[in-house]
Design a protein around this motif. Structure first.
Motif, PDB file in Angstrom:
ATOM      1  N   GLU A  68       0.834  -1.203   0.000  1.00  0.00           N
ATOM      2  CA  GLU A  68       0.000   0.000   0.000  1.00  0.00           C
ATOM      3  C   GLU A  68       0.870   1.255   0.000  1.00  0.00           C
ATOM      4  N   ARG A  89      -4.608  -4.976 -10.526  1.00  0.00           N
ATOM      5  CA  ARG A  89      -5.814  -5.074  -9.702  1.00  0.00           C
ATOM      6  C   ARG A  89      -5.634  -4.610  -8.257  1.00  0.00           C
ATOM      7  N   ILE A  90      -4.619  -5.106  -7.570  1.00  0.00           N
ATOM      8  CA  ILE A  90      -4.503  -4.764  -6.140  1.00  0.00           C
ATOM      9  C   ILE A  90      -4.084  -3.297  -5.967  1.00  0.00           C
ATOM     10  N   TYR A  92      -5.057  -0.891  -7.891  1.00  0.00           N
ATOM     11  CA  TYR A  92      -6.315  -0.166  -8.103  1.00  0.00           C
ATOM     12  C   TYR A  92      -7.093  -0.062  -6.787  1.00  0.00           C
ATOM     13  N   ARG A  93      -7.280  -1.212  -6.134  1.00  0.00           N
ATOM     14  CA  ARG A  93      -8.007  -1.231  -4.854  1.00  0.00           C
ATOM     15  C   ARG A  93      -7.304  -0.370  -3.813  1.00  0.00           C
ATOM     16  N   ASN A  94      -6.003  -0.591  -3.685  1.00  0.00           N
ATOM     17  CA  ASN A  94      -5.265   0.114  -2.643  1.00  0.00           C
ATOM     18  C   ASN A  94      -5.327   1.626  -2.853  1.00  0.00           C
ATOM     19  N   ILE A  96      -7.737   3.480  -4.302  1.00  0.00           N
ATOM     20  CA  ILE A  96      -9.045   3.979  -3.869  1.00  0.00           C
ATOM     21  C   ILE A  96      -9.105   3.985  -2.343  1.00  0.00           C
ATOM     22  N   ASN A  97      -8.643   2.880  -1.757  1.00  0.00           N
ATOM     23  CA  ASN A  97      -8.762   2.741  -0.296  1.00  0.00           C
ATOM     24  C   ASN A  97      -7.959   3.773   0.480  1.00  0.00           C
ATOM     25  N   PHE A 144     -20.519   6.393  -4.008  1.00  0.00           N
ATOM     26  CA  PHE A 144     -19.853   5.885  -2.800  1.00  0.00           C
ATOM     27  C   PHE A 144     -18.343   5.809  -2.953  1.00  0.00           C
ATOM     28  N   MET A 145     -17.871   5.650  -4.207  1.00  0.00           N
ATOM     29  CA  MET A 145     -16.425   5.630  -4.429  1.00  0.00           C
ATOM     30  C   MET A 145     -15.856   7.039  -4.349  1.00  0.00           C
ATOM     31  N   LEU A 154     -10.674   4.861   2.586  1.00  0.00           N
ATOM     32  CA  LEU A 154     -11.755   3.969   3.007  1.00  0.00           C
ATOM     33  C   LEU A 154     -12.099   4.122   4.493  1.00  0.00           C
ATOM     34  N   ILE A 155     -11.073   4.136   5.341  1.00  0.00           N
ATOM     35  CA  ILE A 155     -11.344   4.165   6.783  1.00  0.00           C
ATOM     36  C   ILE A 155     -12.044   5.468   7.165  1.00  0.00           C
ATOM     37  N   ILE A 158     -15.699   5.395   6.061  1.00  0.00           N
ATOM     38  CA  ILE A 158     -16.535   4.545   6.917  1.00  0.00           C
ATOM     39  C   ILE A 158     -16.777   5.237   8.263  1.00  0.00           C
TER      40      ILE A 158
END
Ligand code: SF4
Lengths: 163, 429
Positions: A68, A89-90, A92-94, A96-97, A144-145, A154-155, A158
């Motif tokens: 990350e 892929r990972i 991309y997720r990381n 956004i997060n 939501f994104m 992300l944290i 939330i």
């Protein structure tokens, strides 16, 4: 929400090791990581980059390890958005997060040049190359994104929801 | 436009009528997984949430498998952190030495995941459970932490490549040969972002353990997940391993729509497959055993039979069949690692452990061990290993100039006897 800045351009398969080399992973401090961002392929990047600038690259951006630290270093260096033909892929997720806006757009990735001035509208996914006047359509983030990104990850998003 | 099997599972868990490739959605999770390497990081992330309690203490599985039994003080501290967290949060599915197995062999066996479920795991081989007709994928530590707190995760809906299987594979050819063949064909990013959906009448001839092996290595082609249709074999597996969920119908069978959109459809005739081996340092560098024989012998120093890819009971049976009554080659070390305690017991019952030990191999307690160069069989400079694991990256199993040849249990066992890369046919089997 918009991003607006000068373009730093890279090619295909920029991996997480060149984004932030493993030898700097003994810290998780974003500012420390930013000092060495991209140095193995672009020594001048850290001196050249200004807050709000935009990174444009080819395909498979962020391939390699799932650290990350890579999107964290890019974000902390001041980059406001990464545009690429595709992301691993990972990564991309990381991204956004941790709240780094990223956008896939093949045409923009191929045509936008280094030093161009570019604006990105995250609500519509529209990318405008102000230097050439050309517009490109990337995929807009659903609410939501967008919320994750504007909250700073992300944290935080939330936490905000549960307040 | 119809949906793929993966898209249907995601739509249902996002409360949506339909989804299409590229959509960004938020889906509810039936299971969140972590291991002894990734969970400590996620626990640290979790402390940043306002809400610090887990969403459901029965839907989190924490498996201490990578460096256990702990190989040093650092790994012992990590496991202790997870153990303390699990006690404090009353995590029902915490698996430590004595109950643990390699996570991706353990979870299906314990009935923790069934057809139609969604699962994220802070481990890239979480895609294994696609064998059961579930959607499961690997993520980073922040995702795992968020999943533990909220019971949800966001996903970009993947497009898919459909692999239509026909025919039946020959003796000594296994799911490992099929997945290595596929990765050799499409490359290590050939399915990036995508689902690999398996279909066709050939699926019926694949055992559940074959399917676990195949789905497990979907990540080695860059895929988000690999998934199999649910048939009688799958349902029998669920009945045996999750009897309560089976009785209460807590599983769902999703089928791809007839008009689902696929990026590509690839047909594979299983009867044409040969034992296939991936050469250093990428899983896509595949050769068949015949090509290897034509090019000349490759002598080896170590054989590893185990891991989340090939540490299941079928794998052990095949390897034992080949090694039964034979002796490990001179100057070779052979390490056999059953995936779980149950597999370990079953090996004892069937006499497989005795076969391995009499042949001159060692049989270890379940652990990831040498698969990631952790412990229990690290390679020295310049050494070569045949391994039933899933990655042959530079330095993965030890010294950076050591070499890993990925293969099936049948090839690994035959190589254990000859001391060079071989198939059971070379032993006259
Ligand atoms: S056996 Fe290997 S690949 Fe599988 S979970 Fe363990 S370290 Fe990862």
């Amino acid at each position: 929400m918009n991003a607006h800045g000068i373009v730093h351009r890279y090619g295909d398969n920029v991996d997480t090791d060149v984004i932030i080399p493993a030898r700097y992973l003994n810290t998780a401090d974003p500012a420390e990581l930013a000092k060495n961002c991209m140095e193995d392929i672009d020594k001048e990047f850290v001196n050249r980059v200004k807050a709000g600038d935009i990174m444009v690259a080819g395909k498979n951006f962020g391939c390699g390890s799932s650290r990350e630290h890579a999107p964290i270093a890019i974000k902390a260096s001041g980059i406001s958005c990464v545009i690429a033909e595709s992301f691993a892929r990972i990564f991309y997720r990381n991204s956004i997060n941790i709240g780094l806006p990223i956008l896939e757009c093949k045409e923009a990735s191929e045509e936008i040049k280094a030093e161009d001035e570019v604006e990105v509208n995250f609500d519509t996914g529209e990318i405008t190359d102000i230097t050439t006047g050309k517009k490109y359509q990337g995929q807009a983030f659903p609410p939501f994104m967008q919320n994750i990104i504007t909250s700073g990850g992300l944290i935080n998003s939330i936490n905000a929801k549960n307040e | 436009m119809g949906m793929t099997m993966t898209q249907k599972i995601l739509a249902a868990h996002a409360g949506l009528e339909s989804v299409k490739a590229g959509d960004l959605i938020e889906a509810s999770l039936d299971l969140v997984l972590g291991n002894d390497v990734t969970t400590p990081v996620a626990i640290n992330e979790l402390s940043k949430f306002n809400k610090k309690t887990v969403f459901d203490n029965t839907k989190i599985a924490l498996v201490m498998d990578h460096f256990t039994p702990n190989k040093d003080i650092k790994s012992a501290e990590h496991v202790k952190q997870v153990r303390d967290f699990s006690k404090a949060n009353n995590i029902v599915n915490y698996f430590d030495v004595g109950q643990m197995g390699i996570e991706h062999a353990l979870l299906p066996e314990k009935g923790l995941i069934v057809a139609g479920n969604t699962c994220i795991g802070a481990d890239s081989h979480t895609c294994t459970y696609g064998a059961l007709g579930a959607f499961s994928t690997g993520v980073g530590s922040t995702d795992m932490a968020a999943g533990m707190v909220t019971g949800k995760a966001w996903f970009k809906v993947p497009s898919a490549i459909k692999f239509v299987l026909k025919g039946e594979k020959a003796e000594w050819v296994s799911g490992k040969d099929l997945i290595l063949h596929i990765i050799g064909m499409i490359g290590v990013d050939g399915a990036r972002y995508k689902s690999m959906e398996f279909a066709g009448e050939g699926v019926a001839s694949l055992t559940m353990d074959d399917r676990f092996t195949i789905a497990n290595m979907a990540i080695e082609a860059g895929a988000k997940n690999g998934i199999f249709p649910v048939d009688d074999l799958t349902l029998d597996y669920i009945k045996d391993h999750a009897p309560e969920k089976f009785a209460n119908k807590e599983y769902t069978v999703y089928e791809a729509d007839a008009d689902a959109d696929y990026d590509e459809v690839i047909e594979i005739d299983l009867s044409t497959l040969r034992p296939t081996i991936a050469f250093p340092h990428l899983p896509e560098n595949t050769k068949t055993i015949d090509e290897i024989h034509a090019e000349g012998d490759i002598a080896i120093d170590q054989v590893v039979i185990g891991s989340c890819t090939n540490g299941r009971i079928d794998d052990m049976r095949i390897a034992a069949d080949v090694m039964n009554g034979r002796k490990v080659a001179d100057w070779l070390r052979v390490i056999v690692i059953p995936g779980t305690q149950e597999i370990y017991l079953q090996m004892l019952k069937e006499g497989l452990t005795q076969i391995f030990v009499e042949a001159g191999a060692i049989v270890s307690t379940p652990t990831c061990g040498p698969c990631l160069g952790g412990h229990m069989g690290i390679l020295a400079h310049g050494e070569k290993a045949v391994s039933t694991t899933n990655r042959n990256f530079i330095g993965r199993m030890g010294a950076i100039d050591s070499e890993i040849y990925l293969a099936s249990p049948a090839v690994a066992a035959a190589s254990a006897i000859t001391g060079k890369i071989s198939s059971p046919e070379d032993l006259g089997l």
